[in-house]
Design a protein around this motif. Structure first.
Motif, PDB file in Angstrom:
ATOM      1  N   SER A 138       3.062 -17.537  11.512  1.00 20.36           N
ATOM      2  CA  SER A 138       4.069 -16.830  10.621  1.00 20.36           C
ATOM      3  C   SER A 138       3.756 -15.891   9.902  1.00 20.36           C
ATOM      4  O   SER A 138       4.324 -14.998   9.512  1.00 20.36           O
ATOM      5  N   ALA A 139       2.283 -16.179   9.237  1.00 23.45           N
ATOM      6  CA  ALA A 139       2.053 -14.788   8.325  1.00 23.45           C
ATOM      7  C   ALA A 139       1.544 -13.578   9.070  1.00 23.45           C
ATOM      8  O   ALA A 139       1.957 -12.720   8.542  1.00 23.45           O
ATOM      9  N   ARG A 140       1.012 -13.707  10.422  1.00 22.97           N
ATOM     10  CA  ARG A 140       0.947 -12.663  11.221  1.00 22.97           C
ATOM     11  C   ARG A 140       2.201 -11.544  11.216  1.00 22.97           C
ATOM     12  O   ARG A 140       2.301 -10.624  11.232  1.00 22.97           O
ATOM     13  N   GLU A 141       3.353 -12.535  11.559  1.00 17.93           N
ATOM     14  CA  GLU A 141       4.574 -12.067  11.762  1.00 17.93           C
ATOM     15  C   GLU A 141       5.224 -11.323  10.630  1.00 17.93           C
ATOM     16  O   GLU A 141       5.479  -9.909  10.449  1.00 17.93           O
ATOM     17  N   VAL A 142       4.828 -11.716   9.366  1.00 18.34           N
ATOM     18  CA  VAL A 142       5.091 -11.311   8.070  1.00 18.34           C
ATOM     19  C   VAL A 142       4.356  -9.828   8.014  1.00 18.34           C
ATOM     20  O   VAL A 142       4.783  -8.872   7.620  1.00 18.34           O
ATOM     21  N   VAL A 143       3.018 -10.122   8.158  1.00 21.12           N
ATOM     22  CA  VAL A 143       2.231  -8.989   7.954  1.00 21.12           C
ATOM     23  C   VAL A 143       2.389  -7.863   8.951  1.00 21.12           C
ATOM     24  O   VAL A 143       2.734  -6.599   8.468  1.00 21.12           O
ATOM     25  N   ARG A 144       2.809  -8.167   9.975  1.00 17.16           N
ATOM     26  CA  ARG A 144       3.473  -6.979  10.980  1.00 17.16           C
ATOM     27  C   ARG A 144       4.813  -6.431  10.644  1.00 17.16           C
ATOM     28  O   ARG A 144       4.761  -5.266  10.466  1.00 17.16           O
ATOM     29  N   ASP A 145       5.741  -7.046  10.044  1.00 17.14           N
ATOM     30  CA  ASP A 145       7.016  -6.529  10.019  1.00 17.14           C
ATOM     31  C   ASP A 145       7.032  -5.965   8.199  1.00 17.14           C
ATOM     32  O   ASP A 145       7.832  -5.040   8.064  1.00 17.14           O
ATOM     33  N   LYS A 146       6.253  -6.494   7.572  1.00 16.58           N
ATOM     34  CA  LYS A 146       6.394  -6.167   6.023  1.00 16.58           C
ATOM     35  C   LYS A 146       5.328  -5.192   5.587  1.00 16.58           C
ATOM     36  O   LYS A 146       5.391  -4.514   4.602  1.00 16.58           O
ATOM     37  N   LEU A 147       4.102  -5.118   6.375  1.00 14.53           N
ATOM     38  CA  LEU A 147       3.085  -4.348   6.123  1.00 14.53           C
ATOM     39  C   LEU A 147       2.806  -3.268   7.237  1.00 14.53           C
ATOM     40  O   LEU A 147       2.874  -2.190   6.970  1.00 14.53           O
ATOM     41  N   GLY A 148       2.287  -3.893   8.252  1.00 13.31           N
ATOM     42  CA  GLY A 148       1.900  -3.130   9.330  1.00 13.31           C
ATOM     43  C   GLY A 148       2.978  -2.256   9.836  1.00 13.31           C
ATOM     44  O   GLY A 148       2.527  -0.798   9.864  1.00 13.31           O
ATOM     45  N   ILE A 172       1.038  -1.280  -0.013  1.00 15.80           N
ATOM     46  CA  ILE A 172       0.181  -0.058   0.195  1.00 15.80           C
ATOM     47  C   ILE A 172       0.919   1.174   0.040  1.00 15.80           C
ATOM     48  O   ILE A 172       1.696   1.424   0.849  1.00 15.80           O
ATOM     49  N   GLU A 173       0.693   2.009  -0.907  1.00 12.23           N
ATOM     50  CA  GLU A 173       1.578   3.128  -1.303  1.00 12.23           C
ATOM     51  C   GLU A 173       0.907   4.378  -0.508  1.00 12.23           C
ATOM     52  O   GLU A 173      -0.118   5.006  -0.843  1.00 12.23           O
ATOM     53  N   LEU A 174       1.553   4.884   0.476  1.00 12.97           N
ATOM     54  CA  LEU A 174       1.382   6.174   1.220  1.00 12.97           C
ATOM     55  C   LEU A 174       1.862   7.388   0.751  1.00 12.97           C
ATOM     56  O   LEU A 174       1.495   8.477   1.028  1.00 12.97           O
ATOM     57  N   SER A 175       2.787   7.264  -0.090  1.00  9.84           N
ATOM     58  CA  SER A 175       3.446   8.486  -0.367  1.00  9.84           C
ATOM     59  C   SER A 175       2.748   9.642  -1.155  1.00  9.84           C
ATOM     60  O   SER A 175       3.057  10.650  -1.003  1.00  9.84           O
TER      61      SER A 175
END
Length: 173
Positions: free
Chosen positions: A96-106, A51-54
């Motif tokens: 594992s997916a929640r960790e990725v979502v937190r680290d890469k997206l959230g 998701i691009e916030l720029s």
């Protein structure tokens, strides 16, 4: 990547099939392991910078709120039919997916939005704003609440606008 996005969107992380992804991409499943190491490695790549916030940079607070409301109502922010928030919701059953979502997206989104908001408590404000937006996605996509349906957007828009303005106006006493 396109085949992986489609499969993760359709099934979520746990139920996504690397064999289906490879088949849809026209390659051997071994290539996924070669280039991404594993299914979780592929998922990490898919979830990076989704998701691009720029485009919010340089906007006034009112313009930023309007753009964030558009994101919450699903008018912008996804790549074609791929919506990383939907993938995150569908994948939330996997640690594992929640960790990725937190680290890469959230966390990256909170940091980026906080830098755009600026001022006191920007990180917390960004976290609350993104939680409100995520909650809208859950209500609209996962739950399918009639009260939050697309045809209700013009009723919801002023409510969301007021909520986001309140969050951004909040300061330390």
């Amino acid at each position: 990547m396109a085949a992986a996005r489609v499969e993760f969107q359709r099934a979520g992380y746990e139920s996504a099939s690397t064999r289906k992804i490879a088949s849809d991409a026209g390659c051997n499943v071994a290539l996924i392991n070669r280039y991404f190491g594993s299914k979780i490695g592929l998922f990490e790549t898919v979830m990076e910078a989704c998701i691009e916030l720029s485009p919010l940079a340089g906007l006034s607070q009112d313009q930023m709120v309007a753009a964030l409301v558009d994101i919450a109502l699903g008018k912008v922010g996804s790549q074609g039919d791929f919506d990383p928030v939907v993938v995150a919701i569908k994948s939330s059953g996997s640690a594992s997916a929640r960790e990725v979502v937190r680290d890469k997206l959230g966390n990256p989104m909170v940091e980026e939005l906080a830098s755009l908001i600026g001022g006191d408590d920007a990180k917390q404000k960004a976290g609350v704003v993104l939680s409100i937006i995520s909650g809208m996605f859950v209500g609209r996509v996962s739950i399918g609440a009639d009260a939050l349906a697309g045809d209700e957007s013009e009723i919801i828009r002023p409510m969301l606008t007021a909520a986001l303005k309140a969050v951004l106006a909040t300061g330390r006493d």
